[in-house]
Design a protein around this motif. Structure first.
Motif: not given
Length: 329
Positions: A164-175, A285-295
């Motif tokens: 759920g936490i990831m779904a909220v973050q991913l949804a909020a990253a769009g519009s 892999q893309a999500q791991f990289s985004a997390a490492a960048r603080g995104e």
């Protein structure tokens, strides 16, 4: 741990000695696995404790072949210490996340197929990896399965867990339109708002200022109350079930859809098993990289020793966990 795995030496692991409450989880000494062809052996540094682990521990899925005596858990992070035949020796020494299948992760060492292994980028800890490694791709592909689109409203039922936490973050990253969540307390609601939620509802779906209906409902909970959330779907609304941590819904839950036939509502399940490995690995892999960048934010509720796996499950059963509990050998 079977399927052609050979054993050398010994290690500590957690076994489900008895289905039911967490007291059935027991520390055991077992042979250490040796990787078969196409596999790697990982010295675990972090082990993810997921909702499906609790469902398996209760015996809910015994009809699917899960048996007492098994080692639960499906994801680990750590260092590759050996490889099986046909695996590039260059994996040895690598820091990785791995999916171990339907069990085998609650242990000091675990084996995984090399196609289920993802290298960790610099700056991402093993603890963060097992918090994001399964939940991130599940949330991503579940939203895609729901055809969640720009400007649409979303309700995440059971948003305090890692999916759920990831779904909220991913949804909020769009519009998106409104992003509502169900959770058990105002404190948790505030934490979810900080991650992108715009409305906070109680567990029954009630809350001030929330839309009466939603384009998409992502349901991690299941259980007897799930049919009431079908009533919260807008015209052409889609409810996607990604978990049953509260048990199965009633057998006749589909009647809700038939009684609102003219509104074209729909229900679907989603499992990451239906996504081919290359696709899920690329997203991970893309999500791991985004997390490492603080995104992306990894939310760890607590880190406990492997020997306290039963306590981790007690906290999950009591509804105390926000994010993910991680075990360390």
């Amino acid at each position: 741990m079977d399927g052609g795995v050979r054993y050398v030496g010994g290690m500590r692991a957690i076994s489900i000695q008895r289905f039911g409450d967490p007291s059935g989880l027991t520390v055991v000494d077992v042979p250490s696995p040796e990787p078969a062809a196409g596999e790697v052996l990982i010295a675990t540094e972090a082990i993810g404790v997921g909702g499906v682990d609790a469902v398996i521990r209760r015996g809910t899925l015994s009809g699917y072949g899960f048996r007492e005596g098994m080692i639960p858990g499906s994801e680990v992070a750590g260092r590759v210490i050996a490889v099986g035949d046909g695996v590039d020796p260059g994996w040895t020494g690598s820091s990785v996340w791995a999916f171990t299948g339907s069990g085998g992760a609650y242990a000091e060492q675990a084996v995984a197929r090399v196609e289920d292994v993802t290298a960790l980028p610099d700056g991402l800890s093993p603890t963060d990896a097992v918090t994001l490694g399964s939940s991130g791709p599940v949330a991503h592909f579940a939203l895609a399965h729901a055809h969640f689109a720009e400007g649409e409203s979303l309700l995440v039922r059971g948003a305090a867990g890692s999916i759920g936490i990831m779904a909220v973050q991913l949804a909020a990253a769009g519009s998106p339109g409104p992003i509502a969540v169900t959770t058990s307390s105002p404190v948790r609601g505030d934490r979810l708002r900080a991650l992108g939620a715009t409305q906070v509802l109680d567990r029954s779906g009630v809350g001030a200022g929330s839309p009466a209906e939603f384009d998409v409902v992502l349901d991690v909970v299941g259980g007897p109350d799930m049919p009431s959330f079908l009533d919260r779907l807008a015209d052409n609304g889609r409810l996607v079930s990604v978990g049953v941590v509260a048990g199965y819904p009633p057998e006749n839950f589909g009647a809700k859809l038939i009684t609102s036939f003219q509104r074209s509502r729909s229900f679907a399940t989603f499992s990451l098993n239906t996504v081919p490995n290359p696709g899920r690995n690329a997203i991970r892999q893309a999500q791991f990289s985004a997390a490492a960048r603080g995104e992306l934010t990894s939310v760890v509720h607590e880190t406990l020793p492997l020997t306290e796996a039963a306590e981790a499950h007690r906290q999950m059963d009591a509804g105390k966990v926000f994010g993910r509990v991680v075990l360390t050998p």
